[in-house]
Design a protein around this motif. Structure first.
Motif, PDB file in Angstrom:
ATOM      1  N   ASP A  75       0.851  -1.189   0.000  1.00 36.44           N
ATOM      2  CA  ASP A  75       0.000   0.000   0.000  1.00 36.44           C
ATOM      3  C   ASP A  75       0.885   1.236   0.000  1.00 36.44           C
ATOM      4  O   ASP A  75       2.113   1.140   0.081  1.00 36.44           O
ATOM      5  CB  ASP A  75      -0.952   0.018   1.208  1.00 36.44           C
ATOM      6  CG  ASP A  75      -0.216  -0.109   2.527  1.00 36.44           C
ATOM      7  OD1 ASP A  75       0.733   0.661   2.765  1.00 36.44           O
ATOM      8  OD2 ASP A  75      -0.579  -0.987   3.336  1.00 36.44           O
ATOM      9  N   CYS A  76       0.253   2.408  -0.096  1.00 35.21           N
ATOM     10  CA  CYS A  76       0.983   3.682  -0.191  1.00 35.21           C
ATOM     11  C   CYS A  76       1.005   4.449   1.130  1.00 35.21           C
ATOM     12  O   CYS A  76       1.346   5.629   1.158  1.00 35.21           O
ATOM     13  CB  CYS A  76       0.364   4.562  -1.276  1.00 35.21           C
ATOM     14  SG  CYS A  76       0.527   3.886  -2.944  1.00 35.21           S
ATOM     15  N   ARG A  77       0.633   3.803   2.230  1.00 33.49           N
ATOM     16  CA  ARG A  77       0.617   4.501   3.505  1.00 33.49           C
ATOM     17  C   ARG A  77       2.031   4.848   3.962  1.00 33.49           C
ATOM     18  O   ARG A  77       2.985   4.128   3.688  1.00 33.49           O
ATOM     19  CB  ARG A  77      -0.063   3.636   4.561  1.00 33.49           C
ATOM     20  CG  ARG A  77      -1.567   3.522   4.382  1.00 33.49           C
ATOM     21  CD  ARG A  77      -2.188   2.673   5.477  1.00 33.49           C
ATOM     22  NE  ARG A  77      -1.753   1.284   5.370  1.00 33.49           N
ATOM     23  CZ  ARG A  77      -2.209   0.318   6.158  1.00 33.49           C
ATOM     24  NH1 ARG A  77      -3.085   0.609   7.116  1.00 33.49           N
ATOM     25  NH2 ARG A  77      -1.799  -0.918   6.000  1.00 33.49           N
ATOM     26  N   GLU A  78       2.151   5.966   4.667  1.00 35.46           N
ATOM     27  CA  GLU A  78       3.446   6.362   5.209  1.00 35.46           C
ATOM     28  C   GLU A  78       3.867   5.373   6.290  1.00 35.46           C
ATOM     29  O   GLU A  78       3.070   4.977   7.136  1.00 35.46           O
ATOM     30  CB  GLU A  78       3.380   7.778   5.794  1.00 35.46           C
ATOM     31  CG  GLU A  78       4.736   8.295   6.248  1.00 35.46           C
ATOM     32  CD  GLU A  78       4.667   9.723   6.755  1.00 35.46           C
ATOM     33  OE1 GLU A  78       5.650  10.454   6.590  1.00 35.46           O
ATOM     34  OE2 GLU A  78       3.615  10.106   7.321  1.00 35.46           O
ATOM     35  N   ARG A  79       5.125   4.962   6.231  1.00 41.61           N
ATOM     36  CA  ARG A  79       5.650   3.990   7.183  1.00 41.61           C
ATOM     37  C   ARG A  79       6.761   4.620   8.000  1.00 41.61           C
ATOM     38  O   ARG A  79       7.562   5.404   7.483  1.00 41.61           O
ATOM     39  CB  ARG A  79       6.197   2.756   6.440  1.00 41.61           C
ATOM     40  CG  ARG A  79       5.141   1.984   5.692  1.00 41.61           C
ATOM     41  CD  ARG A  79       5.739   0.933   4.797  1.00 41.61           C
ATOM     42  NE  ARG A  79       6.559   1.508   3.746  1.00 41.61           N
ATOM     43  CZ  ARG A  79       6.077   2.091   2.655  1.00 41.61           C
ATOM     44  NH1 ARG A  79       4.756   2.170   2.484  1.00 41.61           N
ATOM     45  NH2 ARG A  79       6.863   2.596   1.748  1.00 41.61           N
ATOM     46  N   SER A 113      10.900   8.441   7.988  1.00 44.61           N
ATOM     47  CA  SER A 113       9.589   8.241   7.355  1.00 44.61           C
ATOM     48  C   SER A 113       9.793   7.742   5.933  1.00 44.61           C
ATOM     49  O   SER A 113      10.716   8.166   5.238  1.00 44.61           O
ATOM     50  CB  SER A 113       8.791   9.551   7.329  1.00 44.61           C
ATOM     51  OG  SER A 113       8.500   9.974   8.637  1.00 44.61           O
ATOM     52  N   SER A 154       7.499   6.464   2.300  1.00 45.56           N
ATOM     53  CA  SER A 154       6.188   6.372   1.657  1.00 45.56           C
ATOM     54  C   SER A 154       6.372   6.094   0.173  1.00 45.56           C
ATOM     55  O   SER A 154       7.433   6.337  -0.399  1.00 45.56           O
ATOM     56  CB  SER A 154       5.383   7.666   1.845  1.00 45.56           C
ATOM     57  OG  SER A 154       6.067   8.766   1.261  1.00 45.56           O
ATOM     58  N   ASP A 193       4.521   6.884  -3.517  1.00 48.41           N
ATOM     59  CA  ASP A 193       3.558   7.768  -4.162  1.00 48.41           C
ATOM     60  C   ASP A 193       3.214   7.250  -5.549  1.00 48.41           C
ATOM     61  O   ASP A 193       3.975   6.488  -6.152  1.00 48.41           O
ATOM     62  CB  ASP A 193       4.115   9.188  -4.270  1.00 48.41           C
ATOM     63  CG  ASP A 193       4.371   9.817  -2.910  1.00 48.41           C
ATOM     64  OD1 ASP A 193       3.441   9.803  -2.077  1.00 48.41           O
ATOM     65  OD2 ASP A 193       5.489  10.295  -2.668  1.00 48.41           O
TER      66      ASP A 193
END
Length: 420
Positions: free
Chosen positions: A142-146, A177, A179, A181
């Motif tokens: 997925d594209c969620r910030e990790r 952080s 992510s 995109d």
């Protein structure tokens, strides 16, 4: 006479192979990089050799059982195809097993998608990009910030006290952080380009999307290197006259590299064997240093004779790129203000050079792809009623993130990476 005894998927693959080979793609590349079997390629050459898109339209219609009259022009054929296409899509929507069943599987947009997606795979395989040699590559779902947390322990083992008491260790952490995109672009293909078919428009679009993707991904990587926040500590950036490329500067860089320690005070214990810099004279000198047994001293008055070259065979990767002096690198507003962006982007950029560790041993920068998007996806669809033609879009999903402060070395003789 072509017998349409294969499935629509197989026929689409054969037509795509024929159009790609007509556009100059070699059969071996289709088999190696485009997931086409030798059987599909052989059938394509036997049935559809030299076919253009006008011929592909006729075969699509006949494969669906539509009788195709003889037309005097490509314009009449395309209009006839559009009418049949509308009927076929309508029938498919009304009944999955009716007359129009399978129309979306074998149609002009689906064939164009197939061609362009395979063109991108070919382009990605044939165009060399050095990025994978410098970064760790992963896929995400997925594209969620990790949040990436790097834990560090400090100190060393201590002798157990006579009372048996054990001293406590301490632990610290570094947070990063990360992510992924999504990137995309759209294009409307005018109807006259489809009718004329004189430029092999669908072959050209696949190549164009492939080049655009590779350029965009490379620029994102180099912009990260230009970001002064990537170089947060003095242990991995050398600025000033000592950073000007020469044998002495290689000594400085190597000393900086081997003396790096992590947040816990431990040596990182990796060497920087991967070189990146501006293509041209600097790259040629690096390759010369890497292959020559002798090297000329920086100051001839100190050592008038060539001496033994300590850098022979040192670098396992030498990559020169013209990206550092291209306007696209400095056009993005996301790039922080630096001396390069404030002035002429060519001033100083051609003197920058970097040394990276093997990413499999010590990764400082991570490239993440969204699962299923390591190669961009191309989609085709009919345009709106007020537009003549077809519309195409390309979608990619990737991201570059720093996951560790230690590792790469930046050599910046003009202090270009300092914010102003």
């Amino acid at each position: 006479e072509v017998k349409y005894d294969d499935s629509h998927v197989e026929l689409k693959d054969q037509l795509a192979a024929a159009v790609l080979m007509s556009g100059g793609v070699e059969a071996k590349h289709l088999e190696e990089h485009c997931e086409m079997s030798s059987e599909t390629i052989n059938k394509s050459m036997a049935r559809f050799r030299g076919i253009a898109f006008t011929g592909a339209m006729q075969h699509i219609l006949r494969a669906h059982g539509v009788d195709v009259p003889i037309f005097n022009s490509s314009t009449e054929l395309f209009k006839y195809y559009q009418q049949a296409d509308m009927k076929g899509r309508t029938a498919e929507a009304l009944s999955a097993s009716g007359t129009g069943a399978g129309w979306s599987t074998l149609s002009l947009p689906s064939l164009a998608e197939d061609i362009c997606n395979r063109e991108i795979k070919t382009k990605a395989a044939l165009v060399e990009s050095c990025i994978d040699r410098f970064v760790e590559v992963r896929e995400v779902v997925d594209c969620r910030e990790r949040k990436i947390i790097d834990y560090h322990s400090s100190g060393r083992l201590t002798k157990v006290a006579k009372t048996g008491e054990i001293e406590h260790a301490t632990m610290s952490e570094s947070r990063f952080s990360a992510s992924t995109d999504m990137y995309a672009k759209m294009l409307v293909i005018p109807e006259k380009c489809i009718i004329n078919d004189d430029l092999g428009v669908f072959n050209e679009i696949g190549q164009m999307w492939g080049e655009m993707y590779i350029c965009s991904r490379d620029i994102a990587f180099y912009q990260m290197l230009m970001n002064e926040f990537t170089w947060k500590t003095d242990c991995n950036i050398l600025q000033g006259a000592d950073a000007t490329f020469c044998p002495d500067a290689l000594d400085w860089a190597d000393d900086m590299y081997v003396n790096q320690i992590d947040r816990g005070g431990k040596p990182i214990q990796v060497s920087g064997r991967h070189w990146l810099g501006q293509a041209g004279s600097m790259e040629r000198r690096v390759r010369s240093y890497n292959t020559s047994s002798e090297i000329k001293p920086t100051n001839p008055s100190d050592k008038p004779e060539p001496c033994e070259n300590p850098w022979q065979g040192y670098f396992s990767t030498i990559c020169g790129t013209p990206r550092f002096t291209t306007p696209q690198l400095w056009a993005d507003e996301a790039l922080p203000a630096s001396k390069l962006t404030k002035g002429n982007y060519k001033t100083g950029a051609d003197k920058l050079w970097f040394i990276f560790p093997d990413p499999s041993r010590h990764a400082s920068i991570r490239l993440t792809y969204l699962q299923g998007y390591r190669i961009p996806r191309v989609d085709f669809a009919p345009t709106a009623f007020n537009t003549l033609g077809m519309q195409s879009r390309v979608v990619a999903a990737y991201g570059f993130d720093q996951v560790c402060n230690e590792g790469p070395i930046a050599m910046d003789p003009d202090n270009c990476l300092t914010a102003v």
